[in-house]
Each structure stands twice: as C-alpha cells, then as structure tokens.
Design a protein around this motif. Structure first.
Motif, PDB file in Angstrom:
ATOM      1  N   GLY A   1      47.726  24.329  50.170  1.00  0.00           N
ATOM      2  CA  GLY A   1      46.857  23.378  51.243  1.00  0.00           C
ATOM      3  C   GLY A   1      46.223  23.714  51.692  1.00  0.00           C
ATOM      4  N   ARG A   2      45.703  25.270  51.410  1.00  0.00           N
ATOM      5  CA  ARG A   2      44.446  25.808  52.029  1.00  0.00           C
ATOM      6  C   ARG A   2      43.478  26.011  50.748  1.00  0.00           C
ATOM      7  NH1 ARG A   2      45.994  31.467  55.026  1.00  0.00           N
ATOM      8  NH2 ARG A   2      43.420  31.123  55.709  1.00  0.00           N
ATOM      9  N   HIS A   3      42.513  26.070  51.184  1.00  0.00           N
ATOM     10  CA  HIS A   3      40.710  25.908  49.751  1.00  0.00           C
ATOM     11  C   HIS A   3      41.010  27.907  49.396  1.00  0.00           C
ATOM     12  CE1 HIS A   3      37.033  25.486  48.279  1.00  0.00           C
ATOM     13  NE2 HIS A   3      37.202  24.131  48.838  1.00  0.00           N
ATOM     14  N   VAL A   4      40.668  27.218  47.707  1.00  0.00           N
ATOM     15  CA  VAL A   4      40.872  28.104  47.286  1.00  0.00           C
ATOM     16  C   VAL A   4      39.586  29.634  47.749  1.00  0.00           C
ATOM     17  CG1 VAL A   4      39.242  27.045  45.613  1.00  0.00           C
ATOM     18  CG2 VAL A   4      41.183  28.592  44.489  1.00  0.00           C
ATOM     19  N   SER A   5      38.556  29.107  48.304  1.00  0.00           N
ATOM     20  CA  SER A   5      37.669  30.705  48.738  1.00  0.00           C
ATOM     21  C   SER A   5      38.167  31.667  49.408  1.00  0.00           C
ATOM     22  CB  SER A   5      36.448  29.493  49.412  1.00  0.00           C
ATOM     23  OG  SER A   5      37.146  28.845  50.621  1.00  0.00           O
ATOM     24  N   LEU A   6      39.713  30.703  49.905  1.00  0.00           N
ATOM     25  CA  LEU A   6      40.392  32.489  50.713  1.00  0.00           C
ATOM     26  C   LEU A   6      40.342  33.530  49.922  1.00  0.00           C
ATOM     27  CD1 LEU A   6      42.505  33.078  52.817  1.00  0.00           C
ATOM     28  CD2 LEU A   6      44.449  31.530  51.148  1.00  0.00           C
ATOM     29  N   LEU A   7      40.722  33.367  48.712  1.00  0.00           N
ATOM     30  CA  LEU A   7      40.780  34.267  47.353  1.00  0.00           C
ATOM     31  C   LEU A   7      39.406  34.899  46.900  1.00  0.00           C
ATOM     32  CD1 LEU A   7      43.672  32.723  45.606  1.00  0.00           C
ATOM     33  CD2 LEU A   7      43.881  33.808  47.044  1.00  0.00           C
ATOM     34  N   ALA A   8      38.249  34.523  47.621  1.00  0.00           N
ATOM     35  CA  ALA A   8      36.812  35.143  47.316  1.00  0.00           C
ATOM     36  C   ALA A   8      36.527  35.593  48.171  1.00  0.00           C
ATOM     37  CB  ALA A   8      35.767  33.680  46.670  1.00  0.00           C
TER      38      ALA A   8
ATOM     39  N   PRO B   1      33.024  37.470  50.166  1.00  0.00           N
ATOM     40  CA  PRO B   1      32.585  36.667  51.013  1.00  0.00           C
ATOM     41  C   PRO B   1      31.466  36.613  49.761  1.00  0.00           C
ATOM     42  CG  PRO B   1      33.632  37.259  52.508  1.00  0.00           C
ATOM     43  CD  PRO B   1      33.670  38.361  51.844  1.00  0.00           C
ATOM     44  N   GLU B   2      30.602  37.004  49.730  1.00  0.00           N
ATOM     45  CA  GLU B   2      29.602  37.227  48.901  1.00  0.00           C
ATOM     46  C   GLU B   2      29.737  36.334  46.749  1.00  0.00           C
ATOM     47  OE1 GLU B   2      31.573  41.231  47.849  1.00  0.00           O
ATOM     48  OE2 GLU B   2      31.247  40.120  49.025  1.00  0.00           O
ATOM     49  N   HIS B   3      30.993  35.895  46.726  1.00  0.00           N
ATOM     50  CA  HIS B   3      31.329  34.938  45.459  1.00  0.00           C
ATOM     51  C   HIS B   3      31.823  33.667  46.130  1.00  0.00           C
ATOM     52  CE1 HIS B   3      31.087  38.247  42.561  1.00  0.00           C
ATOM     53  NE2 HIS B   3      31.303  39.198  43.428  1.00  0.00           N
ATOM     54  N   ARG B   4      31.565  33.488  46.927  1.00  0.00           N
ATOM     55  CA  ARG B   4      32.397  32.304  47.948  1.00  0.00           C
ATOM     56  C   ARG B   4      31.346  30.876  47.167  1.00  0.00           C
ATOM     57  NH1 ARG B   4      34.673  33.770  53.799  1.00  0.00           N
ATOM     58  NH2 ARG B   4      36.706  34.786  52.565  1.00  0.00           N
ATOM     59  N   ASP B   5      29.854  31.271  46.956  1.00  0.00           N
ATOM     60  CA  ASP B   5      29.472  30.701  46.333  1.00  0.00           C
ATOM     61  C   ASP B   5      29.536  29.800  45.023  1.00  0.00           C
ATOM     62  OD1 ASP B   5      28.389  30.146  48.571  1.00  0.00           O
ATOM     63  OD2 ASP B   5      26.378  31.463  47.938  1.00  0.00           O
ATOM     64  N   GLU B   6      30.727  30.768  44.288  1.00  0.00           N
ATOM     65  CA  GLU B   6      30.488  30.125  43.142  1.00  0.00           C
ATOM     66  C   GLU B   6      31.493  29.291  43.085  1.00  0.00           C
ATOM     67  OE1 GLU B   6      30.843  34.318  41.514  1.00  0.00           O
ATOM     68  OE2 GLU B   6      33.620  34.522  41.521  1.00  0.00           O
TER      69      GLU B   6
END
Length: 664
Positions: A216-223, A225-230
């Motif tokens: 249920g959490r957003h997958v950006s948790l795994l990126a 900070p500098e790669h979250r835009d991707e």
C-alpha cells in the motif's frame, strides 16, 4: 414422473413452481427446497410439465435429478453431451454410474447425509468430485444440489459443471505463483498510482522490507531522492502500455544502502485490455557493476600502456625546415587501441625530404611490433638516399624475413625535391595520395599500382610528378575512409571533395587536419580502426638555381670552380666562395677520376643555405677512407665532411649524385 409440490402457497400450480425456480434452473440448479403444498394432479395444465422440461433442457449445466435411493430419474441434453451417454442409458440407473468407482462409498455417504440435512448447496460451495464418462475418462466437476419434495418422496437436483479448464488454470496460476514466490529476482506489483500491491520473498531479501511494511505504500519509497523523478516517468510509460526492459538505475534499501539494479517493467491489464497496474522484476547488478568498473580501469590501464608503446614505436618525426606539416593519429576506440599505422618524415639533405606512411594489416601487439620494426628499417634505408622503388623492394624483403604468417603491409614512400618542384612516389598497395593546390582543388597523384609488402617477387615501380610550390600532399591510412556501412569509393570521393573545398585558399594545416577528421569521422568514439593523417605543404622554390654540364676530364675541375664562383658573385654570396670552391674541387676531382661522364653541376640557394650537387653516370658510391701519409688521394671526402654543414650521396637512375650544403 413424480408430482411436485409447489414451494409457495397452497393451490399454486406447476407454472408457479417453474416461475419461482426458472432463473435458478437456467443458471445452474434449484436454489430453494420445495415445501408441501397443493398437489399437481392430472388436471394440471399439460403445458406446465412441458415448460419445466424445456427449461431443464435449456440449463447451461448438466442437470441430473435422482430420487432418495440414488436412482437417476431425469437428465437433460447437457448431461448426455458431458458424460457421453444416451438418455435411456442413464434413466433408472444408480447415479454412481457417473462417479469413478473409488468415490462410490464416499458419494453414497454424502448423498445419505444430504437427505438428513436438506439445504441448497450453490455452485462453488457444493461437492467437488470427479465425473466418469462412458468411455472411462475422468474429469473434475463441481456440483450444486437442491432438494425437491414431491408426492413420491424427496428428489435431488444436481447441477454438474465440468471445471477441467478452471482447474487447469488454477493449477497454472498456483504453479506461476510458486515460481514467482521462489524466484531469486525481486518481483513486485503496483497500481498505476505507484502503490505496492505485491511483494515476493526475494524483494524482501533485496530491499530488507517485510511485505506488511511496504504493501500500500508508494514505490518511490525504494528510490533515492535524486532518482524519484524517474518513478513518475516510468509509471507514465507503463500507463501508455509500454514495456520497459533492462532499465538500470539505483535503488535504496531499508538500511539506506544504495543498490545498482536492473529493472524490467510491464503493464498489467484488465479483461477489457485497460492498463490497471504494473509488475516489476528487479535484479541486483551491484557485483556486475563493480566488475565492470574494475574491467574498465584495467582496460584503460592496458590501453594507456599500448598507446604509449605504439607512440614509442612510431617515434616523433622531426621538424623539417621549410616543410609545413600537420599530423593526426587516432587509435581505434575498440580493443586495446594498438594497431599497425605509422608515418615518418626523413630529411634527406640537399632540399629533399622523404615522406613515409604505412599500415600493417591487423590489430594488436603483433601488428604494432611489425610496424615498429618496419618503421626503423624504412627510416634507415631512406637515409641512404635510395629511390622509393628501391626502398619498397628492400622493405618487401624485410616483411618476408619477419616470418609472420599471412602478414601484409601497405606502404607509400615519396621524395619531395623542392628545388625541382618534383615528387617521386612508390606505393605498395596503399590508398591514393592526394595533392591539393590553392585555387585548383584536390586530386590523387598518378601512381603505378603495386602489390602490398609481403607478397614477395614483386618488381616495384615508381613515378615522378611535378607539383607547384605551396601545394599540399595528404597521406592517410584506411581507418579514415573504411568505415562500417559505407563504400570506400564514396568515402574517397568525400575526402577529395572536402580537401578541394578547404584549399580554395592556403589554409592553416592544423585547422585543415581537424576539419578533415570531423568531416570523415563525425563520431570520434565509433571508429574501429587506427586513423593516421598527414598533411605536408611543399616549401617554396629556391631563390636561385643554375645548372651546367661538364665532360669527365681534368679541365672540368677549374671550369666548374669558375662557374660556381660566378654564381656566388651574382647572388652576393662571396663570403662562402672559398669554402664552396674548395669542396667543389674535391667532389669534381672524384667524379673526373673515378666516374663516368658526362657530369652535371647544379647549384641552388635558399634563404638559409647553399646546395651544390655533382651528378655522374657511375653507380659506384664513394666511401670516405683513411689516407696514408704519403698518399695523394683519400683526403677529399674527409675534407668535405669536415667543412660542409651537410653532405651525402644518393643513387639515381643514371648513376649517383654527390652533394654538400653550406649555411648562409
């Protein structure tokens, strides 16, 4: 047929019964038990029973109605089709005829138990057994049951559905689920909003998160900070139905460590084809990235060593007074960067310069080693003043003596005689030499076609071409024009055209060399062969030159001295007159005494030096030697060597030329 009691109010007829059960009978089974009510007697409408039978036949499932003893009382056409029996083969027989023998006892027990506990068992919640066809084959079935109370006792309505396809699909799904869960690659699923919906064991091991911590959490948790835009960019591509394969990036673990990962993503779709989410396979490639970095460092180290070796073997051509040059060497961008290209500039004295370029076929250290040996040999041979065809003949022998199997070498050697404005050239299978004259475009020099070095048994030929002062020669190796996917003739035409456009005036040679490389090799990192390029602009013509012919007689010595003195006086070079006349006397005396006439005397001057040449028809080259105290000869060449700034002897087609120079 037994008469049925209606399941509604007393007095309800068959039509009411059928009506209240029609939907259930058509879908799969009767869903409610029949309760006691008015008896459907002989006076009931005849069409009611027919409507009931028609509805039974229209049911999509196989319908089997049995009495409380397990005897089949009624079946529909779907039963015949499913089990392979004719209707008359089933009616009156025990229902166990449709059940594998190993299930008979179990089936009888269930049927008796159902009679004591009458309730509707809908499809999917009822019994799941194996059916038995007439031909003896078994298949999985799902059964729903409904009790029917009649005047003759309890009847059971069984709707039988073949679930072979569903079972196979379930088994396949379970198999795939097992594979996914046991995969060594991290596999996760997410919605198009990026919320995680699935997390396998490998994902837990890779990232360190338990499923409950990420579901249920957003997958950006795994990126990081500098790669979250991707993440948003990837989700956008997936929402458009695009599959993303082998996307390499960085990801963040629960402990804050960075991982190099390879991600493959593909969209998941609903039954109507709409993209509803995405799945991802994530592979840890940290070890591979570390290995690649180590290999890259090792490759760069080896490449540096190889290039240092090659440049050492190539040497650094000397600067030639009066001869403007520009050269470029580009090692191959693939492999170790070692090849067999070389070029050389050889000062020959008396205003003459040798220009040499060659290419050893193949790549690697072996080609570089052959190149180094040939370059040294060619330089030494050229310094003897031998003609280009003679040098090629000697180099061909050198290649043969190297005993390298299947080794071929292309080579071109030319001698520039600036005072005569002449170039003598011999090519051993090398690419055409181009000459560019300001305002007159570029063209290839006419050269006889000779085989490459290493073929053996070849008689090499040369040619001489008059070229105006200020013209520029271009020599190059095949890496400049032999590029993948292009025709060599087209590339040669492009090179000639490029050179013609450059030399509408007299451009700077360094800038011209860069322009040629850019035009022919626009991608500097894509060429897979060495590239060598040399531009040489012919020096200006001598300020003055005179020539005379003399017979091979003693009287020619004072006559030659007088001719030289007169020229020096007219050129205002009287300061050199005494030394020049003395040296000429020694050279002329040698020619008169030991050579064949006629003798040719040529004198020229440039802004920096005076050159005197004596040519005769004897191929015998003079050699300096120690002279005895009482000897009358043997001191001439020693004197020339002591007083002249430079001197030498070169063979010619007619004999030889002995020359010396004095600085002005």
């Amino acid at each position: 047929m037994a008469r049925f009691r209606a399941n509604s109010t007393p007095g309800a007829d068959m039509g009411d019964f059928v009506g209240s059960h029609s939907t259930r009978a058509a879908g799969a089974a009767f869903q409610e038990p029949c309760r006691c009510g008015a008896l459907l007697d002989e006076a009931a409408p005849a069409g009611a029973e027919e409507r009931f039978r028609g509805l039974l036949e229209a049911a999509p499932d196989a319908m089997v109605i049995v009495d409380d003893t397990g005897t089949i009382r009624l079946v529909n056409a779907q039963t015949e089709s499913l089990f392979g029996y004719q209707r008359e083969e089933l009616l009156g027989h025990p229902v166990e005829i449709l059940v594998p023998s190993r299930f008979h006892a179990q089936h009888t027990h269930h049927r008796n138990g159902y009679a004591n506990n009458r309730q509707v068992r809908p499809m999917g919640a009822g019994l799941e057994l194996n059916g038995l066809r007439k031909d003896g084959t078994e298949f999985p079935v799902e059964i729903s049951l409904s009790p029917l109370e009649t005047t003759d006792g309890l009847l059971l309505s069984a709707a039988v559905r073949d679930v072979s396809d569903r079972k196979a699909a379930e088994e396949r799904i379970n198999e795939l689920a097992g594979l996914v869960e046991s995969s060594q690659d991290a596999i996760l699923a997410k919605t198009l909003d990026g919320d995680i919906t699935y997390w396998n064991a490998a994902a837990q091991q890779l990232y360190g998160y338990l499923p409950a911590e990420v579901m249920g959490r957003h997958v950006s948790l795994l990126a990081p900070p500098e790669h979250r835009d991707e993440i948003d960019a990837l989700l956008e591509r997936l929402s458009n139905g695009e599959k993303v394969e082998h996307f390499e990036t960085l990801r963040l673990t629960r402990s804050g460590d960075l991982l190099d990962v390879d991600i493959t993503l593909w969209p998941t779709r609903a039954a109507d084809g709409t993209v509803v989410g995405a799945c991802a396979i994530v592979r840890d490639i940290s070890d591979r990235k570390r290995a690649e970095a180590e290999l890259t460092a090792l490759y760069e180290q080896q490449r540096h060593i190889a290039l240092t070796l090659q440049r050492s073997l190539m040497g650094t051509p000397p600067a030639i007074p009066g001869l403007s040059t520009a050269s470029r060497y580009r090692p191959a961008t693939q492999g170790a960067g070692v090849g067999g290209d070389w070029f050389d500039l050889i000062p020959l004295g008396a205003g003459r310069v040798g220009v040499l370029i060659g290419d050893v076929m193949g790549r690697g250290l072996e080609a570089a080693a052959v190149m180094g040996q040939l370059r040294s040999a060619a330089h030494a041979l050229a310094k003897t003043g031998m003609q280009p065809r003679q040098l090629m003949q000697a180099l061909d022998t050198c290649v043969t003596d190297l005993d390298v199997p299947d080794q071929l070498v292309t080579c071109c050697y030319l001698v520039i005689a600036s005072d005569a404005g002449e170039v003598t050239i011999c090519s051993a299978g090398h690419l055409p030499t181009l000459v560019a004259t300001p305002g007159d475009g570029a063209r290839p020099l006419p050269v006889p076609v000779n085989a490459p070095l290493g073929v053996g048994g070849v008689l090499y030929q040369q040619s001489s071409v008059v070229i105006p002062p200020g013209a520029t020669l271009m020599l190059y190796t095949d890496g400049l024009i032999e590029t993948p996917g292009s025709d060599i003739e087209d590339q040669l035409t492009k090179l000639t055209t490029t050179l013609s456009r450059l030399f509408t005036t007299a451009p700077d040679l360094e800038a011209a060399a860069d322009h040629v490389l850019t035009a022919l090799l626009p991608d500097a990192e894509s060429h897979n062969d060495d590239v060598t390029l040399l531009l040489a602009r012919l020096p200006d013509a001598p300020l003055a030159a005179v020539t005379t012919g003399l017979p091979a007689v003693p009287e020619s010595v004072p006559e030659g001295r007088a001719f030289l003195g007169k020229a020096l006086t007219s050129w205002d070079c009287t300061a050199l007159a005494d030394d020049a006349r003395l040296l000429l006397s020694e050279v002329l005396t040698n020619a008169v005494q030991h050579a064949l006439g006629p003798i040719r005397l040529h004198v020229c001057r440039t802004a920096t030096e005076l050159t005197v040449e004596v040519s005769d028809h004897s191929p015998q080259l003079p050699q300096p030697r120690p002279a005895a105290e009482d000897a009358e000869s043997g001191r001439g060449l020693i004197l020339v060597r002591a007083l002249a700034d430079n001197w030498g002897v070169r063979p010619t087609d007619e004999g030889k030329t002995t020359w010396f120079t004095l600085g002005l």
